[in-house]
Design a protein around this motif. Structure first.
Motif, PDB file in Angstrom:
ATOM      1  N   UNK A   5       1.403  -0.416  -7.702  1.00 51.55           N
ATOM      2  CA  UNK A   5       1.742  -0.836  -6.340  1.00 51.55           C
ATOM      3  C   UNK A   5       2.299  -2.245  -6.323  1.00 51.55           C
ATOM      4  N   UNK A   6       1.801  -3.113  -7.214  1.00 50.91           N
ATOM      5  CA  UNK A   6       2.328  -4.485  -7.229  1.00 50.91           C
ATOM      6  C   UNK A   6       3.804  -4.482  -7.602  1.00 50.91           C
ATOM      7  N   UNK A   7       4.188  -3.649  -8.532  1.00 51.04           N
ATOM      8  CA  UNK A   7       5.592  -3.538  -8.930  1.00 51.04           C
ATOM      9  C   UNK A   7       6.414  -2.976  -7.773  1.00 51.04           C
ATOM     10  N   UNK A   8       5.860  -1.973  -7.085  1.00 50.21           N
ATOM     11  CA  UNK A   8       6.554  -1.365  -5.946  1.00 50.21           C
ATOM     12  C   UNK A   8       6.810  -2.402  -4.850  1.00 50.21           C
ATOM     13  N   UNK A  10       7.634  -5.371  -5.153  1.00 41.66           N
ATOM     14  CA  UNK A  10       8.765  -6.253  -5.460  1.00 41.66           C
ATOM     15  C   UNK A  10      10.023  -5.817  -4.709  1.00 41.66           C
ATOM     16  N   UNK A  11      10.071  -4.535  -4.279  1.00 42.74           N
ATOM     17  CA  UNK A  11      11.288  -4.005  -3.675  1.00 42.74           C
ATOM     18  C   UNK A  11      11.111  -3.558  -2.224  1.00 42.74           C
ATOM     19  N   UNK A  12       9.878  -3.502  -1.766  1.00 41.88           N
ATOM     20  CA  UNK A  12       9.632  -3.045  -0.401  1.00 41.88           C
ATOM     21  C   UNK A  12       8.368  -3.703   0.131  1.00 41.88           C
ATOM     22  N   UNK A  13       8.392  -4.105   1.385  1.00 40.81           N
ATOM     23  CA  UNK A  13       7.217  -4.718   2.004  1.00 40.81           C
ATOM     24  C   UNK A  13       6.229  -3.624   2.397  1.00 40.81           C
ATOM     25  N   UNK A  14       5.022  -3.714   1.845  1.00 42.10           N
ATOM     26  CA  UNK A  14       3.996  -2.711   2.133  1.00 42.10           C
ATOM     27  C   UNK A  14       2.773  -3.385   2.741  1.00 42.10           C
ATOM     28  N   UNK A  15       2.297  -2.840   3.852  1.00 41.92           N
ATOM     29  CA  UNK A  15       1.055  -3.341   4.447  1.00 41.92           C
ATOM     30  C   UNK A  15       0.060  -2.206   4.688  1.00 41.92           C
ATOM     31  N   UNK A  16       0.445  -0.963   4.329  1.00 40.69           N
ATOM     32  CA  UNK A  16      -0.465   0.177   4.482  1.00 40.69           C
ATOM     33  C   UNK A  16      -1.520   0.152   3.380  1.00 40.69           C
ATOM     34  N   UNK A  17      -2.720   0.627   3.701  1.00 38.41           N
ATOM     35  CA  UNK A  17      -3.728   0.751   2.655  1.00 38.41           C
ATOM     36  C   UNK A  17      -3.327   1.886   1.725  1.00 38.41           C
ATOM     37  N   UNK A 181      10.470   3.621  -4.833  1.00 39.31           N
ATOM     38  CA  UNK A 181      10.590   2.642  -3.749  1.00 39.31           C
ATOM     39  C   UNK A 181      11.512   3.183  -2.660  1.00 39.31           C
ATOM     40  N   UNK A 182      12.574   3.861  -3.078  1.00 37.21           N
ATOM     41  CA  UNK A 182      13.492   4.455  -2.111  1.00 37.21           C
ATOM     42  C   UNK A 182      12.802   5.562  -1.320  1.00 37.21           C
ATOM     43  N   UNK A 188       8.561   5.527   5.171  1.00 39.43           N
ATOM     44  CA  UNK A 188       8.016   4.549   6.127  1.00 39.43           C
ATOM     45  C   UNK A 188       9.087   3.955   7.028  1.00 39.43           C
ATOM     46  N   UNK A 189      10.333   4.379   6.815  1.00 37.33           N
ATOM     47  CA  UNK A 189      11.476   3.844   7.571  1.00 37.33           C
ATOM     48  C   UNK A 189      11.560   2.324   7.430  1.00 37.33           C
ATOM     49  N   UNK A 190      11.602   1.891   6.172  1.00 36.87           N
ATOM     50  CA  UNK A 190      11.718   0.471   5.868  1.00 36.87           C
ATOM     51  C   UNK A 190      12.929   0.233   4.978  1.00 36.87           C
TER      52      UNK A 190
END
Length: 793
Positions: A5-8, A10-17, A181-182, A188-190
């Motif tokens: 998840x940390x690598x993911x 790097x390319x997308x903002x994630x705030x979901x648990x 990531x895509x 998540x529509x990000x």
């Protein structure tokens, strides 16, 4: 596919648990196998710096270390051989817990107090397969600038979860962090942030290092290359090692780690060659010659065959394309100049070579699913960008790219009506296009039609229905409202061939035959058992690539061997009066892409009747499906008794053969009973059969029967007599039947007596003797003249 998840992030903002994220990705089609939390069960482990090492007073293999924890010093006894003064190591303090459930307590080791334990990566929960070679049998050593007293869980990102995805073979683009990531961004529509591939301040000229790239096989789609010079081989930075280990890959050295990092990041396998080990300043991609040998990176010598893709320097082989590099050109501590390979190969070719050599690698596992040649350039430039960022060496200016048939984006049209009909909901054209654009599918709207430009890395999207599937999964299957099924019911019916099959099976069962079922694959020894000549074309069979054994190694060209075998097994078990049949496919080589299959009907029995009973059974079942009026011709078959076998014809077409099995063949099957078999062309029977019968009134007028007996050569066939009778009898001849054949006393040697009946009948009047006398006389004269037969008085 392991996705840290940390690598993911790097390319997308994630705030979901993590649980919510995993559920949403599963709902959108990215099946989550498991969520891995590496820090589970670990606590109380911090970094410490060894400031002093002394020998243990009572143990030669132990040393006593003084370890600085920033705010205090502790004494720790260890047997590790790789520790040294100044080393920063992970230390489990008193009360700490490790992943295997061990709790650390201070105590005495051979009389010396130890206030904790230095840890290896394995003790911190890492799988042995991903631990760097130098750290595998000792304490893990952190980089010298690592903070002392830091929590090891946070330092190694053990608290960051990893999601394991099941990636289907049609989505090789998802075998990468960017691919997932895509998918995450679309779900998540990000927005996604692509990694930089910018290369600045390149030096020199690539032609000074590499003059040319030559592709001599159509199985290499593209070869893109750049050069790094003046590099220094050393371990990768800790963050990169951690990313690789979290994704299931063992760190090796900075250059090799870069190739693996980009393979995981972008999904494109990379390879780096020691440029100075090449004999020529060029790369030639060609196919192997049968008998060539090559030693791969794992130290094993491989036997190559024609079709294998080779990377060479024009003289020596330096790599097995798409699978593994060579031992002689591998990166080592003395490497100074590196050739970076970004290539794309034919997936079928890679799959076959990998399977044949039993050599699977991370690269082959990706190439054999089919990759996008347009990613080659991006991947190589990404590696050059990171090499500059990590100050590994100099990037040489220029590149060499051989790319003959450029893969372009596909344009697929999708109508709103088709999408909504298939999904069962109402979406506007704009909503459909918006969902597709979240997957980086560019859309142009023309009324209710969407022209979708599919990126080249999505090789699984080829038709409008593929686009609808993408819309549905991103929209969310759970969001599609349930509706009752609607439609028109139609009456089902069996196809014609199935109706004929059932009728024949039922009729044969009524005659006392049992249905047999045998395997479609048989042993090559059947031809020897049937005494078939060595050069007979029937021996040219379809061989099975991975047979269960020699007895099941070819596809059957005939059902007769299986029938004889089944009857012999019944006879061996003392089963009496056995008759059987089977309808099944036979298989033959063909000039077409696929082999030819022919459906056959086989019949066989013993202790039931003779040749004429078999002939009668055949005629009855064929009459039952609308076929009658057969002719027979003597034949010679190695497995049938001479003089007791025939070929049956219908309207000039061969229907099959029937006869008594040759005694020598029966001996091969350990049979002592007489066996009769027939094999018929079931496809032809089906084509000429009928489903419905028409009925007519019984004849109103009586018939007249005349019997004749002739002495003739024994080789004359009854069918010849029947033809003469029909030619002369015309519409008045109702039937012809042989009722006696005699050879013996009062009959000349080489002759036979054949007796037959002719039945005459008219549809519209009662016949008289005068009506048929002329016909009878003509039949007798024709038989005597054409066949040399003599009428018996």
């Amino acid at each position: 596919m392991y996705v840290p998840i940390k690598w993911l992030k790097d390319y997308i903002d994630l705030d979901e648990d993590i649980k919510t994220l995993a559920d949403k990705l599963s709902d959108s089609g990215s099946h989550v196998e498991s969520i891995i939390t590496r820090s589970e069960g670990i606590e109380g482990v911090y970094t410490g710096k060894i400031i002093e090492i002394k020998k243990h007073p009572d143990a030669d293999k132990l040393v006593v270390c003084k370890v600085d924890f920033k705010d205090k010093d502790l004494q720790i006894v260890t047997g590790a051989k790789n520790v040294f003064e100044g080393a920063i190591v992970p230390v489990a303090l008193d009360g700490a817990k490790l992943h295997n459930g061990i709790e650390i307590k201070s105590g005495l080791l051979r009389g010396v107090e130890s206030q904790g334990m230095m840890c290896s990566l394995e003790e911190l929960g890492y799988d042995v397969s991903v631990i760097p070679k130098e750290a595998r049998n000792g304490i893990f050593i952190f980089p010298k600038n690592t903070e002392v007293g830091a929590d090891v869980i946070e330092l190694l990102d053990l608290n960051e979860p990893i999601i394991e995805f099941e990636i289907t073979p049609n989505r090789p683009d998802c075998l990468s962090i960017i691919g997932m990531a895509l998918e995450t961004a679309a779900t998540l529509d990000k927005k996604i942030k692509r990694p930089s591939v910018e290369v600045k301040n390149a030096k020199g000229n690539i032609k000074d290092f590499l003059e040319d790239i030559q592709i001599d096989t159509p199985n290499c789609y593209r070869y893109y290359s750049r050069v790094l010079s003046d590099i220094k081989i050393e371990p990768s930075p800790l963050w990169m090692q951690d990313y690789l280990m979290a994704a299931g890959v063992r760190p090796i050295s900075n250059i090799v780690d870069l190739t693996n990092f980009i393979m995981l990041e972008l999904g494109t396998p990379m390879h780096a060659f020691d440029l100075d080990s090449l004999k020529n300043k060029k790369v030639v991609v060609r196919e192997a010659i049968d008998g060539e040998k090559f030693k791969t990176l794992d130290g094993k010598e491989r036997d190559l065959k024609s079709g294998d893709i080779l990377i060479t320097d024009g003289e020596e082989i330096i790599g097995l394309g798409g699978i593994m590099g060579g031992l002689d050109s591998e990166i080592n501590e003395n490497t100074k100049n590196v050739l970076i390979e970004g290539a794309c190969f034919n997936e079928d070719n890679i799959r076959k070579t990998s399977k044949r050599l039993n050599l699977r690698s991370e690269a082959s596992g990706r190439f054999e699913k089919g990759l996008d040649p347009n990613l080659c350039e991006i991947s190589v430039n990404r590696m050059c960008h990171l090499a500059q960022a990590l100050n590994i060496g100099n990037v040489i200016d220029g590149h060499i790219d051989v790319y003959k048939n450029k893969v372009e984006e596909k344009v697929i049209e999708l109508s709103k009506e088709k999408n909504n009909n298939l999904m069962g909901i109402e979406l506007s054209t704009e909503e459909i296009a918006s969902i597709l654009q979240r997957l980086e599918i560019k859309c142009q709207i023309n009324g209710d039609i969407i022209s979708a430009k599919v990126p080249t890395f999505r090789r699984d999207i080829n038709i409008a229905e593929d686009l609808i599937e993408e819309v549905a999964r991103i929209y969310g299957y759970a969001n599609i409202e349930k509706k009752p099924l609607r439609g028109e019911l139609s009456v089902g019916s069996r196809p014609h061939y199935r109706e004929i099959e059932i009728r024949i099976k039922n009729f044969l069962t009524g005659l006392g035959y049992n249905e047999f079922m045998t395997y479609s694959f048989v042993s090559p020894t059947i031809f020897d058992k049937l005494n078939i000549d060595k050069d007979d074309p029937i021996r040219d069979t379809l061989n099975i690539l991975n047979p269960l054994g020699e007895d099941y190694s070819i596809m059957r060209p005939s059902l007769i061997p299986s029938m004889i075998d089944a009857l012999s097994k019944n006879a061996a078990r003392f089963n009496e009066n056995v008759a059987g049949f089977e309808i099944g496919n036979t298989f033959f080589k063909s000039q077409k892409e696929l082999p030819e299959e022919k459906l056959k009907l086989v019949m066989g029995f013993y202790d039931i009747g003779d040749f004429y009973y078999l002939k009668e059974s055949i005629e009855k079942i064929l009459w039952n499906v609308g076929l009658s009026g057969f002719t027979y011709k003597r034949i010679k078959k190695s497995y049938l008794h001479t003089g007791r076998c025939a070929e049956i014809f219908y309207k000039g077409h061969s229907l099959g053969i029937l006869g008594e099995v040759h005694p020598l063949v029966l001996k091969n099957y350990s049979m002592k009973k007489k066996v009769y078999v027939a094999e018929l062309d079931f496809d032809f029977i089906t084509e000429n059969s009928i489903n419905n019968y028409t009925f007519k009134e019984l004849f109103k007028y009586p018939s007249i029967k005349r019997d004749f007996a002739f002495v003739m050569d024994r080789d004359i066939e009854a069918s010849q007599i029947e033809k003469i009778a029909k030619d002369n009898g015309k519409d008045l001849l109702e039937s012809f039947k042989v009722f006696d054949i005699y050879e013996g006393d009062n009959i000349e040697k080489g002759k036979k007596s054949l007796a037959f009946s002719l039945v005459f009948r008219s549809k519209d009047r009662t016949l008289t003797d005068d009506d048929i006398s002329t016909i009878s006389e003509n039949v007798v004269k024709s038989i005597e003249k054409q066949l040399g037969a003599v009428l018996r008085s």
